[in-house]
Design an enzyme around this catalytic site. Structure first.
Site, PDB file in Angstrom:
ATOM      1  N   HIS A 164      55.649 -64.776 -55.219  1.00 23.49           N
ATOM      2  CA  HIS A 164      54.971 -63.497 -54.821  1.00 23.49           C
ATOM      3  C   HIS A 164      55.562 -62.474 -54.218  1.00 23.49           C
ATOM      4  CE1 HIS A 164      51.110 -63.977 -56.655  1.00 23.49           C
ATOM      5  NE2 HIS A 164      50.993 -65.405 -56.426  1.00 23.49           N
ATOM      6  N   ARG A 213      40.995 -40.965 -48.159  1.00 24.35           N
ATOM      7  CA  ARG A 213      40.116 -41.828 -47.204  1.00 24.35           C
ATOM      8  C   ARG A 213      40.716 -41.655 -45.737  1.00 24.35           C
ATOM      9  NH1 ARG A 213      40.500 -46.116 -51.694  1.00 24.35           N
ATOM     10  NH2 ARG A 213      38.427 -46.719 -52.088  1.00 24.35           N
ATOM     11  N   ARG A 230      37.366 -37.278 -47.730  1.00 27.24           N
ATOM     12  CA  ARG A 230      36.355 -37.852 -47.235  1.00 27.24           C
ATOM     13  C   ARG A 230      36.130 -38.024 -45.881  1.00 27.24           C
ATOM     14  NH1 ARG A 230      35.118 -43.937 -49.478  1.00 27.24           N
ATOM     15  NH2 ARG A 230      36.458 -44.323 -47.803  1.00 27.24           N
ATOM     16  N   GLU A 234      27.063 -43.288 -54.026  1.00 28.98           N
ATOM     17  CA  GLU A 234      27.655 -44.808 -54.030  1.00 28.98           C
ATOM     18  C   GLU A 234      26.300 -45.557 -53.568  1.00 28.98           C
ATOM     19  OE1 GLU A 234      30.688 -45.332 -51.200  1.00 28.98           O
ATOM     20  OE2 GLU A 234      30.010 -43.502 -49.672  1.00 28.98           O
ATOM     21  N   ASN A 280      32.454 -48.856 -56.237  1.00 30.63           N
ATOM     22  CA  ASN A 280      32.415 -50.015 -55.543  1.00 30.63           C
ATOM     23  C   ASN A 280      31.325 -50.378 -54.613  1.00 30.63           C
ATOM     24  OD1 ASN A 280      35.306 -49.642 -56.276  1.00 30.63           O
ATOM     25  ND2 ASN A 280      35.940 -48.934 -54.235  1.00 30.63           N
ATOM     26  N   ASP A 281      30.896 -49.223 -53.993  1.00 28.79           N
ATOM     27  CA  ASP A 281      29.573 -49.399 -53.190  1.00 28.79           C
ATOM     28  C   ASP A 281      28.471 -49.305 -54.122  1.00 28.79           C
ATOM     29  OD1 ASP A 281      30.266 -50.023 -50.501  1.00 28.79           O
ATOM     30  OD2 ASP A 281      31.285 -48.314 -50.312  1.00 28.79           O
ATOM     31  N   ARG A 337      30.220 -56.670 -51.289  1.00 25.43           N
ATOM     32  CA  ARG A 337      31.369 -56.382 -51.948  1.00 25.43           C
ATOM     33  C   ARG A 337      32.804 -57.529 -51.576  1.00 25.43           C
ATOM     34  NH1 ARG A 337      33.133 -50.434 -50.812  1.00 25.43           N
ATOM     35  NH2 ARG A 337      35.245 -50.961 -50.924  1.00 25.43           N
ATOM     36  N   CYS A 346      35.643 -42.140 -58.189  1.00 21.61           N
ATOM     37  CA  CYS A 346      36.834 -42.605 -57.452  1.00 21.61           C
ATOM     38  C   CYS A 346      36.574 -43.910 -56.973  1.00 21.61           C
ATOM     39  CB  CYS A 346      36.726 -41.623 -56.280  1.00 21.61           C
ATOM     40  SG  CYS A 346      35.332 -41.822 -55.036  1.00 21.61           S
TER      41      CYS A 346
END
Ligand code: PEP
Ligand code: MG
Length: 680
Positions: free
Chosen positions: A298, A405, A441, A540, A563-564, A574, A611
């Site tokens: 990895h 963000r 945001r 969201e 996502n939300d 999530r 987004c």
């Protein structure tokens, strides 16, 4: 009942598919045993990721399952389905993720050259610095109290879990979610019944937690390292990484302290764990070379994602080199040159420039706009978290930012950042983008993101609790400095302010009032600022999607946070892996909401973006194009590919596809439909 299945995954049951298999098996009450039939291997626990990995099941191998218990029929059916579906990987025509390895078949040209294995391509020239591993001695005691030692081990594992979650978020940001997935596997190791049982068994015999844990880790790592499949054997390094992390907690030390270079240079190490690789400072580490490790370790995978040249498996001779000696690293060739001659240095510089030229050429396509075959342009912008991301986004062809963000400013601090701190941080990012649009945001804290200095209190359901805009509207002492800093920094730029987690109309109205209040105060003070910013909201929360027609009257734009939106629509947290099967945002339920939001926005003459992660999902892109999305915002590295996908589609075909998938019943059916759809 017994069941025989064939492994279709191109690289076999390695860490990620193995983890998915074990997690699926865990959902059932029945006892499930697994063995590699092709190798006529021993049985192990199918609910243990380590038990699954140690089968050494390669592509084409048959595995046998023995399932006994009340839900055995359902378990058999589900496990058959997940294996046949590829355990999270595409099982048709998948290219191996290993680098296009130039095997070290030729001998080195001279005795100043060392050949290893290509880890990540690229040339670097600089002085070396060796990572001096501090060997952690494992104390060993007998006659210990099992209850006390078990509690110590549990606490250390819990602390390691938290750290791994943070690392997963960091790598998702710096590289991508797929690279970050290894840390989710590490978290599964921490809960692995095989490993924990072995450690707890020793603790019951009076051994101290540190020794019991490390004995269990060593035993498992040695078993994995002995397997013939190199991809699976490479997981031994992962289990040792997890082992060290927990050991550090047991001994009360900082785990995997990040290596600090004193000047830009090339890092040498015996091997690097994924955690260590992820914590490298790219500003100072020009490349890394390891004595051990292979191309599928990895650290090598992460190096490729981080675009850091790397050569692995160079052997012990590497570690004899004194600090400060200049070397040439050729990651693509898997070679290093010691004490380079002037002509070699010159040749390496030229090769570095040539490679940079080629990369430039590839990126030149990324800088072009994304226009469909029939001429519809979709704006492709980036999700970023700080100024480093901002620079990277531009390199990948971002036409602006669809989601900044701002949490980065607030995390890892003792107190809230003041207005001036924020002003400077925003300004630095806005300057990178000049006149391109940047959607910022406002603070989205709470849920799984806590701030120690904000007393949020304990909540039973933090994802449904006091978070994001709900906090900001209650705490002008937090919200006003952010809005003021934004309005001041926005001067001379195209800045848009976006509010997260809007569920109700009164919230968006109150948020807009807060902006007006900040602007009025700045005006009274005679401060320089601009009030000329678009105001928008994240969609969201399902209520916002359902009521999008009313919200559209209040804002300049929507950005759909899939996502939300998925988490709340499917009522599936999530971060909870047990309900992860509900988390695919391409589910028709989410797509229908996206259609509704897009239609409402357009009817009101407003633009709409996506987004959430779905916005960069190659299979979702034609659907989003077909639904009429105006802007797609994604992790920077995904931008070149996303633009290429848009350029292959005709909007009429995409719209037809979108209409069809909206009436399908599952996310899997949607993905299959897109894959088989003729583009133009
Ligand atoms: C989202 O919810 O889709 C989103 C983009 O925001 P975050 O992932 O930061 O919650
Ligand atoms: Mg969100």
């Amino acid at each position: 009942m017994n069941l025989t299945l064939t492994i279709l995954n191109p690289t076999g049951l390695h860490a990620r598919p193995g983890a998915i298999f074990a997690a699926t098996a865990k959902k059932f009450k029945s006892a499930i045993q697994i063995r590699n039939l092709t190798k006529d291997g021993d049985w192990s626990d199918a609910k243990s990721v380590l038990g699954v990995l140690k089968l050494g099941a390669e592509n084409g191998h048959q595995i046998e399952l023995s399932i006994t218990g009340e839900d055995e029929a359902e378990a058999a059916q589900t496990l058959r389905r997940v294996v046949e579906n590829g355990l999270g990987e595409s099982v048709t025509g998948v290219a191996l993720q290993t680098p296009s390895a130039v095997q070290p078949s030729q001998p080195p040209a001279n005795d100043r050259q060392l050949r290893g294995v290509p880890g990540a391509p690229g040339i670097a020239i600089g002085p070396v610095q060796r990572w001096q591993e501090q060997e952690i001695a494992v104390p060993r005691r007998a006659g210990c109290h099992p209850a006390i030692e078990t509690a110590k081990l549990d606490t250390a594992c819990a602390a390691a879990q938290v750290e791994l979650e943070q690392l997963e978020s960091k790598v998702t940001r710096d590289a991508s979610a797929s690279e970050a997935a290894i840390f989710a596997v590490h978290r599964m190791f921490l809960e692995d019944p095989d490993l924990l049982q072995a450690a707890r068994g020793e603790i019951q015999r009076g051994v101290n937690a540190e020794a019991a844990w490390m004995d269990a880790v060593t035993q498992v790592a040695e078993r994995l390292a002995g397997l013939s499949d190199p991809t699976i054997a490479a997981r031994a390094a992962d289990i040792r990484d997890v082992g060290q992390r927990v050991l550090a907690h047991l001994l009360g030390r900082a785990a995997s302290a990040a290596f600090k270079m004193t000047q830009p240079g090339i890092l040498l190490a015996r091997d690097l764990t994924p955690s260590q690789t992820a914590s490298l400072d790219k500003a100072l580490v020009l490349a890394f070379c390891t004595a051990e490790g292979g191309p599928t370790s990895h650290s090598a995978i992460l190096a490729r994602a981080l675009q850091l040249p790397a050569v692995v498996g160079l052997g012990d001779a590497l570690l004899q080199m004194p600090d400060g000696e200049t070397i040439i690293v050729d990651g693509g060739l898997g070679q290093i040159t010691l004490r380079p001659l002037a002509a070699e240095l010159e040749a390496a510089r030229q090769e570095k420039a040539r490679q940079a030229g080629l990369a430039q050429l590839a990126f030149s396509e990324a800088a072009r706009p994304a226009i469909s075959l029939d001429g519809r342009r979709v704006e492709v912008v980036a999700n970023i978290g700080d100024v480093a991301d901002a620079r990277q986004a531009l390199e990948f062809g971002a036409e602006g930012v669809g989601l900044l963000r701002t949490e980065f400013l607030y995390l890892q601090r003792e107190t809230a950042p003041d207005e001036q701190d924020q002003y400077e941080a925003y300004r630095a990012i806005f300057e990178v983008f000049g006149s391109r649009p940047v959607v910022v945001r406002t603070l989205d804290i709470g849920g799984d993101k806590m701030l120690p200095y904000l007393d949020l209190g304990q909540e039973d359901n933090p994802f449904l609790g006091w978070r994001a805009i709900r906090i900001c509207l209650n705490r002008p002492d937090i919200f006003q400095p952010q809005l003021r800093a934004l309005l001041r920094a926005a001067q001379g730029h195209d800045i848009r302010i976006m509010f997260p987690m809007i569920a109700a109309l009164q919230e968006i109205r109150a948020a807009k009032d807060a902006v007006a209040q900040a602007a009025a105060a700045l005006k009274t003070e005679g401060a320089a600022f601009t009030a000329n910013v678009q105001l928008g909201m994240m969609v969201e929360i399902p209520s916002a999607a359902v009521m999008a027609d009313l919200f559209a009257r209040e804002v300049d734009f929507f950005s759909i946070g899939t996502n939300d939106l998925t988490q709340y629509t499917m009522a599936a947290e999530r971060t909870n892996k047990r309900v992860a099967y509900l988390g695919d945002a391409i589910h028709p339920a989410i797509l229908r909401l996206i259609r509704q939001v897009t239609e409402a926005a357009h009817a009101a003459g407003k633009w709409v973006g996506v987004c959430g992660e779905l916005g960069g999902d190659a299979l979702a892109l034609p659907i989003l194009l077909g639904l009429g999305i105006d802007e797609l915002s994604m992790t920077p590295a995904m931008i070149p590919q996303a633009k290429a996908v848009i350029r292959q589609w005709h909007t009429a075909s995409a719209a037809k596809l979108a209409a069809e998938v909206l009436s399908l019943d599952t996310a899997q059916a949607v993905r299959a439909k897109v894959q088989n759809w003729p583009k133009a």
